[in-house]
Design an enzyme around this catalytic site. Structure first.
Site, PDB file in Angstrom:
ATOM      1  N   GLN A   1     -26.363   4.309  55.786  1.00 58.27           N
ATOM      2  CA  GLN A   1     -27.557   4.983  55.237  1.00 58.27           C
ATOM      3  C   GLN A   1     -28.816   4.123  55.405  1.00 58.27           C
ATOM      4  O   GLN A   1     -29.921   4.643  55.539  1.00 58.27           O
ATOM      5  CB  GLN A   1     -27.367   5.285  53.742  1.00 58.27           C
TER       6      GLN A   1
ATOM      7  N   ASP B   1     -26.602   6.135  41.332  1.00 61.57           N
ATOM      8  CA  ASP B   1     -25.958   7.442  41.163  1.00 61.57           C
ATOM      9  C   ASP B   1     -25.674   7.747  39.708  1.00 61.57           C
ATOM     10  O   ASP B   1     -25.495   8.902  39.331  1.00 61.57           O
ATOM     11  CB  ASP B   1     -24.662   7.504  41.964  1.00 61.57           C
TER      12      ASP B   1
ATOM     13  N   ASN C   1     -24.044   2.218  42.089  1.00 65.16           N
ATOM     14  CA  ASN C   1     -24.820   2.550  43.289  1.00 65.16           C
ATOM     15  C   ASN C   1     -23.950   2.256  44.512  1.00 65.16           C
ATOM     16  O   ASN C   1     -22.797   1.819  44.391  1.00 65.16           O
ATOM     17  CB  ASN C   1     -26.128   1.757  43.337  1.00 65.16           C
ATOM     18  N   LYS C   2     -24.490   2.536  45.660  1.00 68.78           N
ATOM     19  CA  LYS C   2     -23.756   2.398  46.932  1.00 68.78           C
ATOM     20  C   LYS C   2     -22.983   1.081  47.006  1.00 68.78           C
ATOM     21  O   LYS C   2     -23.503   0.038  46.617  1.00 68.78           O
ATOM     22  CB  LYS C   2     -24.778   2.509  48.071  1.00 68.78           C
TER      23      LYS C   2
ATOM     24  N   ARG D   1     -18.587  16.062  44.855  1.00 73.11           N
ATOM     25  CA  ARG D   1     -18.619  14.581  44.840  1.00 73.11           C
ATOM     26  C   ARG D   1     -18.588  14.131  43.374  1.00 73.11           C
ATOM     27  O   ARG D   1     -19.242  14.749  42.535  1.00 73.11           O
ATOM     28  CB  ARG D   1     -19.861  14.035  45.555  1.00 73.11           C
TER      29      ARG D   1
ATOM     30  N   ARG E   1     -27.200  13.974  50.774  1.00 71.47           N
ATOM     31  CA  ARG E   1     -26.583  12.906  49.977  1.00 71.47           C
ATOM     32  C   ARG E   1     -27.723  12.243  49.199  1.00 71.47           C
ATOM     33  O   ARG E   1     -28.883  12.546  49.381  1.00 71.47           O
ATOM     34  CB  ARG E   1     -25.745  11.942  50.824  1.00 71.47           C
ATOM     35  N   GLY E   2     -27.323  11.316  48.311  1.00 67.82           N
ATOM     36  CA  GLY E   2     -28.322  10.725  47.422  1.00 67.82           C
ATOM     37  C   GLY E   2     -28.327  11.538  46.134  1.00 67.82           C
ATOM     38  O   GLY E   2     -28.394  12.784  46.179  1.00 67.82           O
ATOM     39  N   ALA E   3     -28.231  10.826  45.005  1.00 72.87           N
ATOM     40  CA  ALA E   3     -27.963  11.523  43.735  1.00 72.87           C
ATOM     41  C   ALA E   3     -28.941  12.667  43.402  1.00 72.87           C
ATOM     42  O   ALA E   3     -28.509  13.798  43.147  1.00 72.87           O
ATOM     43  CB  ALA E   3     -27.907  10.491  42.605  1.00 72.87           C
TER      44      ALA E   3
END
Ligand code: MRU
Length: 354
Positions: free
Chosen positions: A204, A245, A255-256, A97, A52-54
């Site tokens: 996270q 992202d 973002n998150k 995603r 995960r993570g862009a």
């Protein structure tokens, strides 16, 4: 391809003709690599948050295309069949995603290489695609290190940095974006301490950011997401740095989930709010933040964990994985070419043209 220094955390690696990825769902209690052989498996690895993570999603997707091409080239010599199947693989990856633009950026880049070399023998084409995936992988580390150098100049020794989610080595091919800035500042001899929002519901921050900081001996304090305002009001946070992202052309930042809340609080308390990202996270085709697709994840992530359920049955749940912070709340976007101050359309375009 220039050889880079051995990384401490190798989020993704190529071993024995397979892609291996750290299983980020089980960190920090367990550490293991999982191996991937084709686009379908990699798409599932992205969807299920093994990776995960862009930027890391982008690198994984590039390897997914290469793996699929290698598999198909072993199976067939028929160019049309190869192309049909490879398209299917790319489309599976594209559906894994929706929010991180790096996924689509990486797939486009792989597609361009495919188009440019479509006359090649299939085995050679597949090898060329693998080479490109490895380039994207190595490039991401170099970009993060450059971003780290620019960002580190903004941090003074003694600063207490709040971050949200995980924008570290685990969210990239290595070094990290927001955590990369912190790492670079520490490497430059500055004393930096980190507050990590735990980042409900996937944790996270508590699981991944805290783990990464412990690996490096960087002091880290984990807080629940609702503590940030309290600490800011008491003067215990000097600066906020997060990843993203997708940045829209007007400078709005996805973002998150929870990042927007942090940005509003930072503005209220006069604390600088920085976003660190590679230029590949900037999406000029998306004009405003409200056009960024926001992933809705499984409600079970919110109402419990594993076999434990803490919310009543029969309720409705919302679980958007990202939110959008309006550009006006962003002090600066740190990227591999420098810093875009008070980001807006013009500043972003200027930075990308350089
Ligand atoms: O749902 P995740 O864990 O993929 O979300 C990750 C983030 O929100 C990160 O902050 C973002 O991708 C930047 S990573 C350098």
């Amino acid at each position: 391809m220039a050889k880079l220094k051995q990384r401490k955390v190798e989020t993704l690696r190529w071993r024995g003709g397979r892609l291996q990825m750290i299983d980020q769902r089980i960190l920090p209690t367990r550490f293991r690599y999982l191996a991937y052989r084709n686009a379908r498996e990699v798409a599932e690895g992205i969807r299920s948050m093994v990776v995960r993570g862009a930027p890391a999603i982008g690198v994984a997707a590039a390897y997914g295309v290469a793996l699929e091409a290698l598999r198909l080239a072993r199976k067939t010599k028929n160019g049309k069949q190869f192309a049909r199947q490879l398209e299917k693989g790319i489309s599976l990856l594209a559906k894994s995603r929706p929010t991180a633009i790096n996924l689509f950026w990486a797939l486009n880049r792989m597609r361009k290489v495919w188009n440019k070399n479509s006359g090649m023998k299939l085995t050679k084409l597949a090898a060329r695609l693998l080479h490109e995936a490895r380039e994207i992988h190595e490039e991401d580390i170099r970009i993060n290190q450059a971003m780290g150098r620019h960002g580190a100049r903004l941090l003074k020794s003694g600063m207490r940095v709040l971050t949200h989610c995980n924008a570290g080595a685990l969210a990239t091919a290595g070094h990290g974006t927001a955590l990369g800035v912190i790492r670079s500042a520490v490497e430059a001899g500055k004393k930096i301490s980190v507050f990590a929002d735990e980042t409900r519901p996937f944790l996270q921050g508590a699981r991944l950011t805290a783990w990464e900081m412990v690996q490096e001996g960087i002091p880290v304090t984990v807080i629940t997401d609702n503590i940030a305002g309290h600490l800011m009001a008491r003067g215990e946070i000097d600066v906020v740095i997060v990843g993203t992202d997708r940045v829209a052309a007007n400078g709005d930042v996805a973002n998150k989930i929870g990042t927007y809340m942090v940005a509003v609080l930072a503005r209220r308390h006069g604390i600088p709010f920085y976003v660190a990202c590679p230029q590949s996270s900037i999406d000029l085709k998306t004009s405003h933040g409200n056009q960024i697709p926001i992933e809705e994840r499984n409600p079970l992530e919110v109402v419990g964990h594993g076999k434990i359920r803490w919310a009543a049955k029969g309720i409705s749940v919302r679980n958007p994985a990202f939110d959008v912070t309006p550009a006006e709340l962003v002090t600066g976007i740190i990227h591999e070419g420098g810093v875009i101050w008070r980001p807006g359309r013009k500043g972003i375009q200027r930075a990308l043209q350089k």
